[in-house]
Scaffold this active site. Structure first.
Site, PDB file in Angstrom:
ATOM      1  N   ASP A  85       0.899  -1.105   0.087  1.00 50.55           N
ATOM      2  CA  ASP A  85      -0.023  -0.168  -0.022  1.00 50.55           C
ATOM      3  C   ASP A  85       0.915   1.355   0.032  1.00 50.55           C
ATOM      4  O   ASP A  85       1.374   1.659   1.027  1.00 50.55           O
ATOM      5  CB  ASP A  85      -0.900  -0.006   1.215  1.00 50.55           C
ATOM      6  CG  ASP A  85      -2.023   1.218   1.343  1.00 50.55           C
ATOM      7  OD1 ASP A  85      -1.891   1.998   0.280  1.00 50.55           O
ATOM      8  OD2 ASP A  85      -2.505   1.284   2.355  1.00 50.55           O
ATOM      9  N   ASP A 285      -1.862   4.882  -6.016  1.00 53.66           N
ATOM     10  CA  ASP A 285      -2.182   4.169  -4.608  1.00 53.66           C
ATOM     11  C   ASP A 285      -2.034   2.765  -4.854  1.00 53.66           C
ATOM     12  O   ASP A 285      -3.187   2.007  -5.730  1.00 53.66           O
ATOM     13  CB  ASP A 285      -3.282   4.810  -4.289  1.00 53.66           C
ATOM     14  CG  ASP A 285      -3.772   3.958  -2.921  1.00 53.66           C
ATOM     15  OD1 ASP A 285      -3.003   3.308  -2.350  1.00 53.66           O
ATOM     16  OD2 ASP A 285      -5.215   3.949  -2.683  1.00 53.66           O
TER      17      ASP A 285
END
Length: 466
Positions: A85, A285
């Site tokens: 992440d 992201d």
């Protein structure tokens, strides 16, 4: 005939001369070897300090919904599968403290051992996350509470423990790193919680894994991920895998309100022609499975795609609830190769019109073939789910390219790459990983959107002490 005494003196002279030369040669040899050893140590040290950590990556966008790596933690080490992440800083694992809302059995949870971080520690103050309460006593444990934009959350305490990492140069280092011991996980959304043990936080803050390795002098603060269409890939921390040429670079936004990787503004193009949508700021992201545009950009793309499909053998269908916009053919589809010719490339152009940096998203990087044989749009309306004006490039659009987050030079880059091949590293990583599918999550922390504050949710768990 020579005098015997004279002969003895002469022999003694030659003996001392011989010993002297032997001494000189030995000294030179030792000096040379010492210099060589010293040089080798310097080279080894320099190599170590500029080395790179490489992880094999597994996963997919659909139906699994995430890409993950395996990380050993503790002594003796225990293996954890973590969702990669770049949208959040904090690495955390499900924690037997005991644990509320954990998906892993207790045997596969992390067990703390009086190794919490005090709330006076610099990494605690550097979390930049809403805290349940102020640090009343400097020796209190450092509690964290993090919420994500899909309404999932984790509450726990920061801990430090040994993390053995294998560097690209072959050496293994046992480092003490800081991460979260999550003893309360909440996932109030309509989908089941992810089966992974936690999150590998790669954001730009002090507690991010890459930032910690940089502060320890192990690697450069550069993150590279390469995700393939076939469920493989790699993640690296360090700059050794960054190509010396061919990379398209654009600057990171310095005025971003978060520690995410935001670039822009950019112009949205479809089939190399302007859509009229400009001024887009984009967050890169890897914690998001799909790509999200704001309402204006999403509607522009959707209208152009539907217009372009007129007369093509694809019709709208609503019978697949996992994605909002899908099309069906005359028979169930098995591969994107059957339909990608009916779709056009979407492009984000950063910088000016003449010399802008192009991030191109071909059809295979924004379309999904579902289990029902439909082709669905993997670009979603972020405004509808509370992302407001934010635009997110997620895993679906990262497939087949190497993405480089260069925190050393405050820039982000990309280049087409074969992500199926792991770059020169032994990756004998075992482990019993669940392949249970779960729907899509977001890596971005919740505080970015709608002025939300995860600290307002006081009913998640009572105060915990590890």
């Amino acid at each position: 005939m020579m005098n015997p005494n004279k002969q003895q003196r002469r022999n003694l002279y030659f003996f001392f001369v011989f010993v002297f030369y032997v001494f000189i040669l030995c000294a030179r040899f030792q000096t040379s070897e010492a210099t060589k050893d010293s040089s080798a140590q310097v080279k080894l040290q320099n190599r170590r300090l500029s080395s790179t950590v490489v992880f094999p990556v597994s996963g997919n966008v659909y139906p699994l919904g995430y890409y993950y790596v395996l990380l050993n933690i503790g002594n003796p080490p225990k293996l954890f599968d973590l969702d990669i992440d770049t949208g959040s800083d904090l690495t955390w694992v499900q924690c037997d403290a005991p644990c509320n809302g954990c998906t892993k059995p207790r045997a596969k949870q992390y067990k703390p051992n009086h190794n919490t971080l005090p709330c006076s520690h610099i990494l605690c103050s550097g979390l930049d996350l809403p805290q349940d309460r102020p640090c009343a006593d400097p020796e209190d444990q450092c509690d964290y509470e993090i919420g994500y934009s899909d309404h999932a959350s984790s509450i726990g305490a920061l801990v430090t423990d040994e993390v053995p990492l294998k560097l690209a140069n072959g050496s293994i280092m046992n480092l003490r790193l800081t991460f979260g011991c999550g003893y309360d996980q909440q996932n109030p959304g309509p989908h089941p919680p992810p089966p992974t043990a936690g999150i590998l936080g790669l954001g730009r803050g002090k507690v991010g894994l890459s930032t910690q390795l940089k502060s320890l002098g192990i690697t450069k603060n550069v993150i590279v991920h390469c995700l393939s269409h076939t469920g493989k890939g790699f993640l690296s921390i360090g700059d050794e895998l960054v190509p010396s040429s061919g990379v398209t670079w654009t600057s990171l936004a310095t005025n971003s309100p978060s520690k995410n990787y935001m670039a822009g503004p950019a112009e949205l193009l479809f089939n190399d022609k302007t859509t009229g949508v400009k001024g887009i700021n984009v967050v890169f992201d890897s914690g998001s499975s799909y790509t999200y545009f704001n309402a204006e950009a999403y509607q522009a793309i959707l209208d152009l795609i539907r217009k372009d499909l007129n007369g093509k053998p694809l019709t709208d269908t609503k019978d697949d609830k996992s994605l909002p916009v899908c099309w069906k053919g005359k028979k169930p589809l098995k591969s994107l190769d059957e339909v990608k010719k009916y779709f056009k490339t979407i492009t984000l152009r950063f910088g000016n019109q003449k010399n802008g940096q192009l991030f191109q998203v071909p059809p295979e990087s924004y379309l999904i073939i579902t289990e029902k044989g439909r082709v669905c749009l993997g670009i979603l309306n972020g405004t509808e789910i509370g992302l407001e004006g934010y635009n997110i490039i997620g895993d679906i659009s990262f497939q087949g390219i190497m993405v480089i987050y260069d925190n050393e030079k405050q820039r982000i880059g990309w280049i087409s790459s074969d992500c199926d091949k792991l770059p020169n590293v032994n990756h004998d990583y075992g482990g019993d990983l669940s392949e249970e599918a779960y729907p899509i999550g977001f890596g971005l922390i919740k505080e970015l959107f709608s002025g939300s504050d995860s600290s307002k949710n006081k009913n998640l768990v009572s105060d915990g002490e590890l």
